[in-house]
Design a protein around this motif. Structure first.
Motif: not given
Lengths: 272, 267
Positions: B57, B59, B77, B79, B83, B85, B87-90, B103, B106, B150-151, B154
């Motif tokens: 990705v 990172l 990154l 584009r 991704y 995750f 763990t919690e990414a919200l 997204g 942004f 959320q992912t 996009l």
């Protein structure tokens, strides 16, 4: 509900405690109720400690005649200005230093020094620089508020979850968007956690500034009363200050509840 | 061979800690994912699976090797990738709906259009009435669904998933796996799915790649999963072919798992 019932009982006993305190104060200082057991003169206790009924009468007098309002207004204005300016500066500098490791490393010892300095001592200097009007009191309040907010913002930015940050980046956030949508909201929760402290200190800055030299404000009233040994007015001033400090604290709690809805609270259940 | 959606070629990742200690997580790893292919990467814990995704990705910069995305070298990154995750990414200060629109926001999409799309996506992941909830008011499974929406909103060409369901209980997990398959088959994208659960890997994928135990992890086996689609992840586990594949892949994995276990015991 059992919760509200025990709550009401608690409020009742809190009121009883307050009235008992007033009663004790009244009995112990009244020149006529008890013979003087400590002082040689029955009027001395009232001279040193004031009399609650006269304190309340003086407070009532201030509010009913309206003489207190301009003073109270000045003190609250100073508090608000110190709070707003101090928070804005703390937020800006905190974000800047947290996101710029070089500046942070460079300025670190100076920030530590400024923070550990007893800043109340700056009040006379501010008096000289900014005059005896509200500006010098606001300046003192700002120095007190700034560091609390600054350290909290700094910490808040440092503690942003790596995953949340990486996720926002992958979702396409630019550096500016990261600042606005990730760093600032995260830092704000820390700022709100320190709001009670910073509002309280803004108030302290205003009153101490007034006490050290001014021509208006509740601190000035207290200073004047002290100059003429009018203990009842001193206590009346303290009473008014305490009441307004509680009011400010309550306003902060209210704002906090409105603005931090996203934070989990203990024992929160589903709202249907 | 057609152009790969994602090609990791000869990737080596060596971490250097502050006291100069070196740790090579991945060595000479090559992995190619075709457009529309669902690939799982399995391996013992601590074998560098997450490192692989972080490289893919963008990172993490690999110490050596090339990354090509639809035949373009990757700079910065990725584009084209989404991704998910482990763990919690919200963002906890945004509601479910606002998290899904993030997204698009942004990318400066019109807010009302973004909200409409996000509403649709929440419905697709089964959270139609939960748009106004904050993450802490949702269960772990619901938060994963929000993260998925959320992912996917996009429309990434490549979806990278790092053990996304490992924190969920088994029932929720199978529900989520079925939903994932359904969403994926409606609009086939390339998926790299990291997991340590071999059953999960087989039931979801077209291909399973087995990584060796770390350090210096590298692929030691690739298995095509020729189970018919559409699949139900709970039912397919009982199919004879599934059990055959499981035995086959487990045989390849077993030594690595034991190695990894022995190393952890020594530490």
């Amino acid at each position: 509900m059992p919760g509200s019932r025990s709550n009401r009982a608690l409020r009742f006993w809190q009121a009883v405690l307050f009235l008992a305190f007033l009663a004790f104060w009244h009995v112990a200082t009244s020149p006529t109720l008890l013979p003087a057991f400590y002082f040689d003169n029955p009027h001395k206790a009232a001279f040193f400690f004031g009399e609650p009924l006269k304190v309340l009468a003086r407070t009532w007098d201030w509010f009913s005649s309206g003489t207190i309002y301009p003073h109270l207004w000045v003190t609250l204005l100073e508090t608000m200005l110190a709070f707003v300016i101090g928070t804005a500066l703390g937020l800006a500098v905190g974000l800047w230093l947290a996101l710029s490791p070089t500046s942070s490393a460079l300025l670190d010892p100076y920030i530590k020094a400024l923070n550990s300095m007893p800043r109340v001592i700056l009040a006379p200097i501010f008096g000289v620089w900014f005059g005896l009007d509200i500006a010098s009191k606001v300046a003192l309040g700002v120095t007190l508020v700034f560091f609390i907010v600054f350290f909290n913002v700094y910490q808040g930015v440092r503690e942003v979850s790596y995953t949340v940050l990486a996720n926002a980046r992958i979702l396409g956030a630019s550096e500016r968007q990261l600042l606005r949508h990730v760093y600032v909201p995260s830092a704000m929760s820390w700022v709100f956690a320190s709001l009670h402290n910073s509002v309280g200190l803004a108030f302290v800055g205003a009153v101490v500034g007034e006490y050290l030299g001014s021509s208006r404000g509740v601190g000035y009233l207290i200073l004047q009363a002290e100059g003429t040994f009018d203990i009842n007015s001193v206590f009346a001033g303290i009473l008014v200050l305490t009441a307004f400090a509680l009011l400010l604290d309550w306003a902060v709690s209210f704002a906090e509840r409105r603005l931090l809805v996203w934070q989990p609270r203990g024992g929160e259940t589903e709202k249907m | 061979m057609a152009v790969a959606a994602l090609a990791l070629e000869d990737i080596t990742v060596t971490f250097v800690s502050q006291d100069g200690a070196r740790y090579t997580a991945l060595r000479n790893t090559t992995l190619r994912i075709a457009p529309g292919e669902f690939v799982s990467v399995v391996g013992p814990t601590g074998c560098g699976k997450s490192t692989l995704l972080n490289v893919a990705v963008g990172l993490l910069q690999p110490s050596a090797g090339r990354i090509r995305v639809f035949d373009e070298p990757l700079a910065g990154l990725n584009r084209k990738a989404g991704y998910l995750f482990q763990t919690e990414a919200l963002m906890p200060w945004r509601t479910a709906l606002q998290n899904v629109t993030a997204g698009l926001e942004f990318r400066k999409t019109d807010p009302s259009q973004a909200a409409r799309q996000a509403g649709n996506w929440l419905q697709r992941v089964g959270l139609g009435g939960f748009g106004e909830r904050y993450p802490h008011q949702l269960s772990g499974g619901m938060r994963k669904r929000v993260a998925l929406a959320q992912t996917l909103i996009l429309d990434p060409q490549i979806i990278l998933m790092d053990e996304p369901f490992s924190a969920l209980d088994i029932q929720t997990r199978q529900l989520m796996e079925n939903e994932l398959l359904e969403l994926w088959s409606a609009n086939r994208k390339s998926v790299v799915f990291i997991t340590h659960d071999l059953e999960e890997a087989i039931s979801l994928s077209d291909r399973v790649v087995v990584l060796s135990a770390g350090p210096e992890a590298h692929p030691i086996g690739e298995f095509d999963i020729d189970l018919p689609r559409p699949r139900d992840v709970a039912e397919i586990r009982l199919a004879p072919r599934f059990i055959e594949l499981h035995t086959l892949i487990w045989r390849a994995m077993k030594n690595e798992v034991l190695k990894s276990y022995a190393r952890q015991q020594k530490q």
